[in-house]
Design a protein around this motif. Structure first.
Motif, mmCIF file in Angstrom:
data_model
loop_
_atom_site.group_PDB
_atom_site.id
_atom_site.type_symbol
_atom_site.label_atom_id
_atom_site.label_comp_id
_atom_site.label_asym_id
_atom_site.label_seq_id
_atom_site.Cartn_x
_atom_site.Cartn_y
_atom_site.Cartn_z
ATOM 1 N N THR A 18 8.216 -13.001 -6.590
ATOM 2 C CA THR A 18 7.178 -12.107 -6.132
ATOM 3 C C THR A 18 7.965 -10.825 -5.508
ATOM 4 O OG1 THR A 18 5.845 -13.767 -5.278
ATOM 5 C CG2 THR A 18 5.437 -11.714 -4.214
ATOM 6 N N GLY A 19 9.090 -10.841 -5.189
ATOM 7 C CA GLY A 19 9.878 -9.750 -4.503
ATOM 8 C C GLY A 19 10.527 -8.845 -5.665
ATOM 9 N N ALA A 20 10.762 -9.800 -6.809
ATOM 10 C CA ALA A 20 11.150 -8.840 -7.741
ATOM 11 C C ALA A 20 10.060 -8.333 -8.553
ATOM 12 C CB ALA A 20 11.832 -9.865 -8.899
ATOM 13 N N VAL A 21 8.706 -8.840 -8.835
ATOM 14 C CA VAL A 21 7.732 -8.210 -9.258
ATOM 15 C C VAL A 21 7.406 -6.994 -8.089
ATOM 16 C CG1 VAL A 21 5.336 -8.482 -9.666
ATOM 17 C CG2 VAL A 21 6.716 -10.225 -10.550
ATOM 18 N N GLU A 22 7.369 -7.075 -7.094
ATOM 19 C CA GLU A 22 6.992 -6.264 -6.208
ATOM 20 C C GLU A 22 8.043 -4.912 -6.326
ATOM 21 O OE1 GLU A 22 6.679 -7.473 -2.057
ATOM 22 O OE2 GLU A 22 5.159 -8.445 -2.435
ATOM 23 N N THR A 23 9.131 -5.050 -6.292
ATOM 24 C CA THR A 23 10.212 -4.051 -6.628
ATOM 25 C C THR A 23 9.966 -3.278 -8.019
ATOM 26 O OG1 THR A 23 11.832 -5.417 -5.367
ATOM 27 C CG2 THR A 23 12.880 -3.574 -6.798
ATOM 28 N N MET A 24 9.711 -4.226 -9.141
ATOM 29 C CA MET A 24 9.298 -3.769 -10.380
ATOM 30 C C MET A 24 8.204 -2.748 -10.168
ATOM 31 S SD MET A 24 10.408 -6.634 -13.191
ATOM 32 C CE MET A 24 8.792 -6.429 -13.848
ATOM 33 N N HIS A 25 7.087 -3.127 -9.370
ATOM 34 C CA HIS A 25 5.783 -2.370 -9.189
ATOM 35 C C HIS A 25 6.100 -1.097 -8.624
ATOM 36 C CE1 HIS A 25 1.928 -1.562 -8.547
ATOM 37 N NE2 HIS A 25 1.835 -1.441 -7.384
ATOM 38 N N SER A 27 9.047 0.331 -8.509
ATOM 39 C CA SER A 27 9.818 1.159 -9.211
ATOM 40 C C SER A 27 9.061 2.079 -10.476
ATOM 41 C CB SER A 27 10.980 0.362 -9.870
ATOM 42 O OG SER A 27 11.685 1.385 -10.830
ATOM 43 N N MET A 28 8.182 1.070 -10.916
ATOM 44 C CA MET A 28 7.067 1.766 -11.992
ATOM 45 C C MET A 28 6.282 2.827 -11.302
ATOM 46 S SD MET A 28 6.279 -1.525 -14.469
ATOM 47 C CE MET A 28 5.078 -0.820 -15.453
ATOM 48 N N THR A 29 5.667 2.459 -10.265
ATOM 49 C CA THR A 29 4.867 3.478 -9.529
ATOM 50 C C THR A 29 5.445 4.692 -9.311
ATOM 51 O OG1 THR A 29 3.577 1.429 -8.626
ATOM 52 C CG2 THR A 29 3.319 3.752 -7.386
ATOM 53 N N LEU A 30 6.735 4.673 -8.658
ATOM 54 C CA LEU A 30 7.565 5.819 -8.706
ATOM 55 C C LEU A 30 7.897 6.558 -9.847
ATOM 56 C CD1 LEU A 30 10.159 4.618 -5.974
ATOM 57 C CD2 LEU A 30 8.464 6.387 -5.658
ATOM 58 N N ARG A 31 8.195 5.919 -10.851
ATOM 59 C CA ARG A 31 8.241 6.574 -12.131
ATOM 60 C C ARG A 31 7.271 7.218 -12.611
ATOM 61 N NH1 ARG A 31 11.259 9.835 -14.604
ATOM 62 N NH2 ARG A 31 11.153 9.604 -16.886
ATOM 63 N N MET A 32 5.886 6.478 -12.816
ATOM 64 C CA MET A 32 4.953 7.126 -12.983
ATOM 65 C C MET A 32 4.515 8.232 -12.153
ATOM 66 S SD MET A 32 2.737 3.589 -14.009
ATOM 67 C CE MET A 32 0.990 4.538 -14.219
ATOM 68 N N ASP A 33 4.579 8.568 -10.946
ATOM 69 C CA ASP A 33 4.653 9.506 -10.013
ATOM 70 C C ASP A 33 5.423 10.669 -10.534
ATOM 71 O OD1 ASP A 33 2.589 8.376 -8.729
ATOM 72 O OD2 ASP A 33 3.633 7.937 -7.004
ATOM 73 N N GLU A 34 6.807 10.336 -11.083
ATOM 74 C CA GLU A 34 7.578 11.379 -11.511
ATOM 75 C C GLU A 34 7.186 11.842 -12.849
ATOM 76 O OE1 GLU A 34 11.279 9.641 -11.601
ATOM 77 O OE2 GLU A 34 11.611 9.416 -9.362
ATOM 78 N N ILE A 35 6.623 10.943 -13.516
ATOM 79 C CA ILE A 35 6.222 11.320 -14.933
ATOM 80 C C ILE A 35 4.906 12.329 -14.542
ATOM 81 C CG2 ILE A 35 4.993 10.693 -17.128
ATOM 82 C CD1 ILE A 35 6.939 8.424 -16.952
ATOM 83 N N ARG A 36 4.066 12.010 -13.630
ATOM 84 C CA ARG A 36 2.888 12.973 -13.492
ATOM 85 C C ARG A 36 3.530 14.254 -12.937
ATOM 86 N NH1 ARG A 36 0.520 8.008 -10.888
ATOM 87 N NH2 ARG A 36 -1.071 7.045 -12.515
ATOM 88 N N GLN A 37 4.342 14.323 -11.945
ATOM 89 C CA GLN A 37 4.880 15.548 -11.456
ATOM 90 C C GLN A 37 5.100 16.507 -12.654
ATOM 91 O OE1 GLN A 37 7.337 14.563 -8.181
ATOM 92 N NE2 GLN A 37 5.602 13.794 -7.082
ATOM 93 N N ASP A 38 6.102 15.716 -13.500
ATOM 94 C CA ASP A 38 6.572 16.569 -14.880
ATOM 95 C C ASP A 38 5.475 16.963 -15.516
ATOM 96 O OD1 ASP A 38 9.325 15.786 -13.760
ATOM 97 O OD2 ASP A 38 9.550 14.127 -15.153
#
Length: 119
Positions: A18-25, A27-38
């Motif tokens: 669960t911790g690993a999945v939350e961390t991945m989530h 991380s993916m959310t942050l990366r998607m936000d970065e992509i949106r900003q880009d």
């Protein structure tokens, strides 16, 4: 007891997963936000480029339009000068024709008078 220990290990594994999945989530959310900003920055840059191109083309069209107006005004002035010169030439031709006609008429009258006296 083995059952309790196994259950604890399963629960511990589920907790880690669960911790690993939350961390991945996260991380993916942050990366998607970065992509949106880009993407927003790219869209803004593209919009800015298009605006600059439109302004440049608009400026060029305005310059061409002004050059055309100036050219037409200059041509109009030249045509007016030519028309004025034509009017002067026509007036001069008319004066010369009238004078030439008068001289021609006087010569004819003189020739007739001379012919009357000679004959």
């Amino acid at each position: 007891m083995d059952n309790g220990k196994d259950m604890a290990q399963v629960l511990h594994g589920i907790g880690k997963l669960t911790g690993a999945v939350e961390t991945m989530h996260q991380s993916m959310t942050l990366r998607m936000d970065e992509i949106r900003q880009d993407m927003r920055r790219m869209e803004q840059a593209q919009g800015d480029r298009m605006n600059r191109m439109e302004e440049h083309v608009s400026d060029q069209l305005a310059a061409v339009r002004q050059e055309f107006k100036d050219s037409m005004a200059s041509m109009g002035n030249r045509v007016a000068k030519l028309e004025e010169e034509d009017k002067r030439t026509i007036a001069q031709v008319a004066k010369l024709s009238a004078g030439g006609g008068g001289v021609g008429g006087a010569l004819v009258v003189a020739a007739v008078e001379l012919a009357k006296r000679v004959l």
